[in-house]
Design a protein around this motif. Structure first.
Motif, PDB file in Angstrom:
ATOM      1  N   HIS A  70       0.865  -1.201   0.000  1.00  0.00           N
ATOM      2  CA  HIS A  70       0.000   0.000   0.000  1.00  0.00           C
ATOM      3  C   HIS A  70       0.889   1.234   0.000  1.00  0.00           C
ATOM      4  O   HIS A  70       1.473   1.586   1.026  1.00  0.00           O
ATOM      5  CB  HIS A  70      -0.909  -0.023   1.249  1.00  0.00           C
ATOM      6  CG  HIS A  70      -1.831   1.149   1.390  1.00  0.00           C
ATOM      7  ND1 HIS A  70      -3.132   1.014   1.847  1.00  0.00           N
ATOM      8  CD2 HIS A  70      -1.670   2.479   1.148  1.00  0.00           C
ATOM      9  CE1 HIS A  70      -3.720   2.201   1.878  1.00  0.00           C
ATOM     10  NE2 HIS A  70      -2.839   3.112   1.469  1.00  0.00           N
ATOM     11  N   HIS A  72       1.437   5.358  -1.962  1.00  0.00           N
ATOM     12  CA  HIS A  72       1.079   6.440  -2.895  1.00  0.00           C
ATOM     13  C   HIS A  72       2.416   7.078  -3.286  1.00  0.00           C
ATOM     14  O   HIS A  72       2.695   8.215  -2.943  1.00  0.00           O
ATOM     15  CB  HIS A  72       0.193   7.479  -2.213  1.00  0.00           C
ATOM     16  CG  HIS A  72      -0.999   6.938  -1.459  1.00  0.00           C
ATOM     17  ND1 HIS A  72      -2.289   7.193  -1.837  1.00  0.00           N
ATOM     18  CD2 HIS A  72      -1.090   6.173  -0.330  1.00  0.00           C
ATOM     19  CE1 HIS A  72      -3.140   6.615  -0.981  1.00  0.00           C
ATOM     20  NE2 HIS A  72      -2.433   5.984  -0.061  1.00  0.00           N
ATOM     21  N   LYS A 139      -0.258   3.435  -5.979  1.00  0.00           N
ATOM     22  CA  LYS A 139      -1.594   3.929  -6.322  1.00  0.00           C
ATOM     23  C   LYS A 139      -1.509   5.243  -7.077  1.00  0.00           C
ATOM     24  O   LYS A 139      -0.607   6.050  -6.841  1.00  0.00           O
ATOM     25  CB  LYS A 139      -2.403   4.196  -5.043  1.00  0.00           C
ATOM     26  CG  LYS A 139      -2.568   2.992  -4.145  1.00  0.00           C
ATOM     27  CD  LYS A 139      -3.287   3.383  -2.855  1.00  0.00           C
ATOM     28  CE  LYS A 139      -3.163   2.315  -1.781  1.00  0.00           C
ATOM     29  NZ  LYS A 139      -3.763   1.029  -2.123  1.00  0.00           N
ATOM     30  N   HIS A 238      -9.578   1.941   1.306  1.00  0.00           N
ATOM     31  CA  HIS A 238      -9.171   2.666   2.514  1.00  0.00           C
ATOM     32  C   HIS A 238     -10.423   2.741   3.393  1.00  0.00           C
ATOM     33  O   HIS A 238     -11.364   3.473   3.060  1.00  0.00           O
ATOM     34  CB  HIS A 238      -8.756   4.092   2.177  1.00  0.00           C
ATOM     35  CG  HIS A 238      -7.430   4.250   1.501  1.00  0.00           C
ATOM     36  ND1 HIS A 238      -7.175   3.865   0.211  1.00  0.00           N
ATOM     37  CD2 HIS A 238      -6.267   4.800   1.960  1.00  0.00           C
ATOM     38  CE1 HIS A 238      -5.915   4.168  -0.103  1.00  0.00           C
ATOM     39  NE2 HIS A 238      -5.347   4.730   0.943  1.00  0.00           N
ATOM     40  N   HIS A 261      -6.057   0.306   6.711  1.00  0.00           N
ATOM     41  CA  HIS A 261      -6.113   1.218   7.865  1.00  0.00           C
ATOM     42  C   HIS A 261      -6.866   0.541   9.013  1.00  0.00           C
ATOM     43  O   HIS A 261      -6.250   0.006   9.912  1.00  0.00           O
ATOM     44  CB  HIS A 261      -6.756   2.579   7.539  1.00  0.00           C
ATOM     45  CG  HIS A 261      -5.885   3.473   6.724  1.00  0.00           C
ATOM     46  ND1 HIS A 261      -4.758   4.077   7.211  1.00  0.00           N
ATOM     47  CD2 HIS A 261      -5.977   3.859   5.435  1.00  0.00           C
ATOM     48  CE1 HIS A 261      -4.187   4.813   6.260  1.00  0.00           C
ATOM     49  NE2 HIS A 261      -4.910   4.687   5.164  1.00  0.00           N
ATOM     50  N   ASP A 313       2.355   2.819   3.406  1.00  0.00           N
ATOM     51  CA  ASP A 313       1.411   3.877   3.024  1.00  0.00           C
ATOM     52  C   ASP A 313       2.180   5.117   2.543  1.00  0.00           C
ATOM     53  O   ASP A 313       1.678   6.236   2.660  1.00  0.00           O
ATOM     54  CB  ASP A 313       0.480   4.245   4.195  1.00  0.00           C
ATOM     55  CG  ASP A 313      -0.737   5.063   3.776  1.00  0.00           C
ATOM     56  OD1 ASP A 313      -1.010   5.171   2.568  1.00  0.00           O
ATOM     57  OD2 ASP A 313      -1.409   5.622   4.668  1.00  0.00           O
TER      58      ASP A 313
END
Ligand code: DI6
Ligand code: FE
Length: 401
Positions: A70, A72, A139, A238, A261, A313
């Motif tokens: 996960h 970004h 992502k 999420h 999360h 994350d």
């Protein structure tokens, strides 16, 4: 004859079929051929076999490559100014509602050239790789229109082509409402335009959304998931990060890969995840950076036998994390995972969260030879050090990098 035989090592296979903590094989050996694991066992059992290269590791520990399921990773600029505001007491939600937060990264991402996006993401990627990452999910979600989302996904793809790492791109179609766009019109565009265009171009393996008060409602996300499922794309969500909207239970209806999360998740949501065979992705970096106090319900996840993954994350707003091993430590110190659960969370269960459980995540016959060599006395040390700098050697699909 095999390509390579790693010897004089201990192997933390993380394979549940090997009945020892960490699936450990002491005095083990691993053989690879054409990028695959062709043999793993006790050194004594592998004696007599020939390999082009026999490599003694001086008693080191070998683990599967880390899987960061996960992130970004691709974005323009950073959010140092917002960091200052939060230190002075402003909350993440206040900043987001005042037009900062994700919206400011969207502006910086749209402004950056593709070359700039690649260069900045590559630096972060290389830091994560030095920490042991061999597979990474990336992502989109800072473009928020069809062309900009596709550009982000193309950047992610090209990173996977230029760096020795497996990149798994995800369309984060509903991340934030772009300024000046009407809500229902934005959801319509994401569902009817961006999603099919990305699917046609084969740019994403899965579709994600942010179900939250400051994100999107569960009903809006449902529209997206219906459309994604029709196109044959897996979904993930999420969910329950800042509040409980019962997003995890909705995602379970679609056989989602994971819900991520989950700080505010309840037992009904977790039971639904268990029935759907989903993975819970825990993100201690965001919990830490936002000074959250409500922890994900780890005991409930254990009781319902929901596999727990752990990820960075990595994002500019809530989790500017560049160290996967720091997440191993934080998963233990902040969330109460055992060192074995934490390492499984960044290997076996993270691979499952990406649907790659047949390909990577454990040291098992037939899987990709994604291997790390660590100069430690036990695999628990990887969680014990607060930000271990990374493995001594990193092998991806049988090749040193
Ligand atoms: N949850 C998060 O923690 C990140 N995105 C999301 O949906 C935050 C992204 C950001 O603040 O830029
Ligand atoms: Fe995220």
């Amino acid at each position: 004859m095999w390509d390579r035989l790693l010897i004089d090592c201990h192997v933390a296979t993380m394979d549940p079929a090997v009945e020892a903590p960490f699936g450990a094989i002491l005095n083990g050996a691993v053989a690879t051929q054409d990028g695959r694991i062709v043999r793993v066992g006790r050194r004594a059992e592998l004696a007599g076999y020939k390999a082009a290269s026999i490599e003694p590791l001086g008693g080191a520990w070998v683990t599967p490559g880390l899987v960061d399921c996960h992130t970004h990773l691709v974005f323009g600029g950073n959010r140092t100014a917002e960091f200052d505001m939060r230190l002075q007491g402003a909350s993440y939600e206040e900043i987001a509602r005042a037009g900062g937060g994700i919206a400011s990264t969207v502006a910086a991402t749209r402004q950056a050239s593709a070359g700039e996006l690649i260069a900045s993401a590559r630096e972060r990627l290389q830091a994560l790789m030095r920490g042991g990452v061999t597979t990474i999910e990336i992502k989109s979600g800072y473009g928020l229109d069809t062309a900009s989302e596709m550009r982000m996904l193309n950047v992610a793809r090209s990173l996977g082509e230029s760096e020795p790492v497996r990149v798994v791109p995800t369309l984060l179609a509903l991340h934030a409402l772009p300024p000046g766009v009407e809500r229902s019109e934005f959801v319509r565009q994401a569902v009817e335009e961006t999603l099919p265009a990305v699917a046609r171009a084969g740019l994403a393996s899965a579709v994600d959304a942010f179900a939250e008060g400051i994100g999107f409602t569960v009903e809006e996300v449902r529209e997206l998931f219906v459309a994604a499922s029709k196109l044959g794309l897996r979904v993930k969500l999420h969910a329950e990060q800042l509040s409980n909207l019962s997003g995890a239970a909705m995602a379970a209806e679609f056989g989602a890969l994971s819900a991520d999360h989950l700080e505010h998740a309840d037992e009904a949501g977790i039971a639904a995840m268990a029935r759907a065979g989903m993975v819970a992705v825990l993100l201690p970096g965001a919990f830490y950076a936002l000074s959250e106090t409500k922890k994900p319900p780890v005991d409930l996840l254990r009781r319902h036998k929901v596999p727990m993954a752990v990820a960075t994350d990595c994002n500019p707003g809530t989790s500017p994390v560049l160290s996967p091993t720091l997440m191993l430590n934080m998963a233990c110190t902040l969330f109460g995972l055992t060192p074995e659960e934490a390492l499984a969370g960044m290997t076996r269960e993270a691979a499952r969260a990406l649907g790659l459980q047949e390909e990577t995540g454990t040291i098992s016959l037939g899987k990709a030879a994604d291997l790390l060599v660590w100069r430690v006395g036990s695999p628990a040390e990887l969680s014990y050090w607060i930000g271990h700098p990374g493995p001594e050697r990193r092998i991806v699909a049988g090749v040193d990098s």
